[in-house]
Design an enzyme around this catalytic site. Structure first.
Site, PDB file in Angstrom:
ATOM      1  N   SER A 164       0.862  -0.621  -2.476  1.00  0.00           N
ATOM      2  CA  SER A 164       0.967   0.673  -3.141  1.00  0.00           C
ATOM      3  C   SER A 164       2.370   0.831  -3.732  1.00  0.00           C
ATOM      4  O   SER A 164       2.778   0.027  -4.563  1.00  0.00           O
ATOM      5  CB  SER A 164       0.604   1.787  -2.162  1.00  0.00           C
ATOM      6  OG  SER A 164       0.371   3.005  -2.820  1.00  0.00           O
ATOM      7  N   GLU A 172     -10.402   2.345  -4.381  1.00  0.00           N
ATOM      8  CA  GLU A 172      -9.073   2.881  -4.094  1.00  0.00           C
ATOM      9  C   GLU A 172      -9.046   4.411  -4.065  1.00  0.00           C
ATOM     10  O   GLU A 172      -8.474   5.029  -3.172  1.00  0.00           O
ATOM     11  CB  GLU A 172      -8.075   2.414  -5.172  1.00  0.00           C
ATOM     12  CG  GLU A 172      -7.877   0.919  -5.286  1.00  0.00           C
ATOM     13  CD  GLU A 172      -6.773   0.389  -4.401  1.00  0.00           C
ATOM     14  OE1 GLU A 172      -6.253   1.150  -3.560  1.00  0.00           O
ATOM     15  OE2 GLU A 172      -6.437  -0.802  -4.541  1.00  0.00           O
ATOM     16  N   HIS A 199      -8.142   2.970  -0.625  1.00  0.00           N
ATOM     17  CA  HIS A 199      -6.723   2.631  -0.664  1.00  0.00           C
ATOM     18  C   HIS A 199      -6.192   2.463   0.760  1.00  0.00           C
ATOM     19  O   HIS A 199      -6.442   3.297   1.627  1.00  0.00           O
ATOM     20  CB  HIS A 199      -5.970   3.759  -1.369  1.00  0.00           C
ATOM     21  CG  HIS A 199      -4.570   3.452  -1.745  1.00  0.00           C
ATOM     22  ND1 HIS A 199      -4.214   2.422  -2.579  1.00  0.00           N
ATOM     23  CD2 HIS A 199      -3.398   4.068  -1.404  1.00  0.00           C
ATOM     24  CE1 HIS A 199      -2.899   2.409  -2.739  1.00  0.00           C
ATOM     25  NE2 HIS A 199      -2.380   3.401  -2.027  1.00  0.00           N
TER      26      HIS A 199
END
Length: 455
Positions: free
Chosen positions: A203, A331, A388
């Site tokens: 990320s 995600e 995610h």
């Protein structure tokens, strides 16, 4: 610096430029020496708050390095509902620390230097810590016979406030660069090879890894890049937007406008908790539908971000450095996106830019390896899919540190096989191998990681 280590029973000791460090042997994954909470820069407090990182002063005797240091000041993560909550462990004093795991055999005199993975946590530049047990590097170090490093950096307003009038920009990026330089200079003491450093992260950490590899100030220290679920479009905030966010925070803190006499001194006197509360309110005020961007992020043109990351890769800034890059298949469910919009939102915020980076590398003849992580929890009452951060426990093998995390759910033998497969591929990449067929301009191979692919 060559290995300066020794092992006394269960106690490994190494010597770094600032002094001697005493770690511990972790036998859960083989003979791995762990050194935690190592300061790579001076505490960013007092006159050093809102200043570029400075070297940590030397110490006498052996410094205990058996316990992780504090995280950087932060509020609760917005992904707690997906990943699970953390007990606050932040302290501004001592937060610029890192952790090292290395095979015990690498500490022996004359041992061959091992490749190194320097990994940065995500958290939208607002939360996270390299010292959390989520990111324990022992299993990766043992599996790849390599050195693993995780590092903290300043977050939120303390790391990403943009006040060029006061010489403040991208302090979190400056911290990351300082951590990388520390590794480059000191990792030989742990048996690591400074000429074989992979910089990686997930990320915001993935954005950071690509930035470190493409910024001329740090690129020479990076030989390979690992980028997991990067949201590259939020790395490179417009300076005008960043300046407006800074003004908004100052208003919330009832401080004078940028350029005012004595502003920096007053900012340094604000209690950290008040800064966090102000930043949290700013996040509410600046939130926009469909956006995952935090109110403060790396500013384009500031330290570490001389140009947009995609432009830098397109024009050859990663040339000669292999890249492993990928995303999860859903995600955006972590950000409350469901239904018909999910696929397009995931592609827009994560997949499209990751694929573009891979294409740019392939077009220039580089070695890019692309994956999609698709393991879904079963049952999945919240409809998260492979959301995610879902790949993190599988990379580090830290399932037990995510109790009751909806993104993980129940773990069985097939999941553990998938974890071994995923981690083995990453360690093969870090150690110079070919994890799967390369992504080419005319053969865009993408490797799928899900329960059916585990072996």
């Amino acid at each position: 610096m060559t290995s300066s280590g020794e092992v006394r029973g269960n106690t490994p000791v190494v010597t770094v430029p600032a002094g001697r460090l005493r770690g511990v042997v972790d036998g859960a994954h083989g003979a791995v020496a762990a050194f935690r909470g190592i300061p790579y820069a001076a505490s960013p407090v007092g006159a050093l708050r809102f200043a570029a990182p400075r070297p940590y002063p030397a110490w006498d005797g052996e410094r205990d390095a058996t316990v992780a240091g504090p995280s950087a000041p932060q509020g609760p993560s917005r992904l707690e509902a997906v990943m699970g909550a953390r007990i606050p462990d932040w302290d501004e004093d001592g937060c610029l620390n890192l952790n090292v795991w290395t095979p015990v055999s690498a500490l022996a005199g004359g041992a061959r230097p091992r490749p190194v993975l320097v990994w940065f946590h995500g958290g939208a530049y607002t939360s996270g810590s390299g010292g959390w047990d989520w990111y324990d590097g022992a299993r990766l170090a043992a599996l790849g016979d390599m050195v693993v490093v995780t590092a903290n950096y300043r977050l939120g307003a303390l790391g990403w406030l943009y006040l060029p009038e006061e010489g403040i920009d991208n302090l979190g990026a400056r911290d990351q660069a300082a951590a990388l330089r520390w590794v480059h200079e000191a990792i030989g003491a742990f048996g690591g090879d400074p000429a074989r450093i992979t910089v990686g992260g997930q990320s915001a950490g993935a954005n950071s890894a690509v930035a470190l590899a493409t910024d001329p100030a740090t690129a020479a220290m990076v030989q390979r890049v690992l980028a997991q679920s990067g949201a590259f479009r939020i790395a490179g905030q417009d300076p005008g937007e960043a300046a407006e966010a800074a003004r908004g925070l100052l208003r919330l803190l009832e401080l004078p406008s940028p350029g005012s006499l004595g502003l920096l001194e007053r900012l340094r006197a604000v209690p950290a908790k008040e800064l966090l509360d102000g930043y949290a309110e700013l996040a509410v005020q600046t939130a926009r539908p469909g956006s995952i961007a935090p109110p403060m992020a790396p500013v384009l043109g500031g330290a570490g971000y001389p140009r947009p990351l995609l432009d830098a890769v397109r024009d050859g800034a990663l040339d000669g450095r292999p890249l492993l890059i990928g995303t999860t298949t859903e995600e955006m469910t972590a950000f409350q996106v469901r239904g018909p919009e999910l696929a397009a939102a995931t592609a827009r915020m994560f997949g499209a830019d990751s694929d573009a980076i891979a294409r740019y590398c392939a077009a220039r003849g580089g070695d890019a390896y692309v994956y999609r992580f698709g393991r879904r929890p079963d049952p999945d009452p919240e409809g998260l899919g492979a959301t995610h951060c879902a790949d993190l426990p599988f990379l580090f093998g830290t399932f037990d540190t995510f109790p009751d995390a909806p993104m993980l759910g129940a773990v069985d033998a097939a999941d553990r096989a998938l974890s071994r497969s995923f981690a083995a591929a990453v360690t093969a990449f870090v150690t110079g191998g070919t994890p799967w067929p390369v992504f080419e301009a005319d053969r865009r191979y993408v490797h799928d990681f899900d329960r059916s692919s585990a072996g």
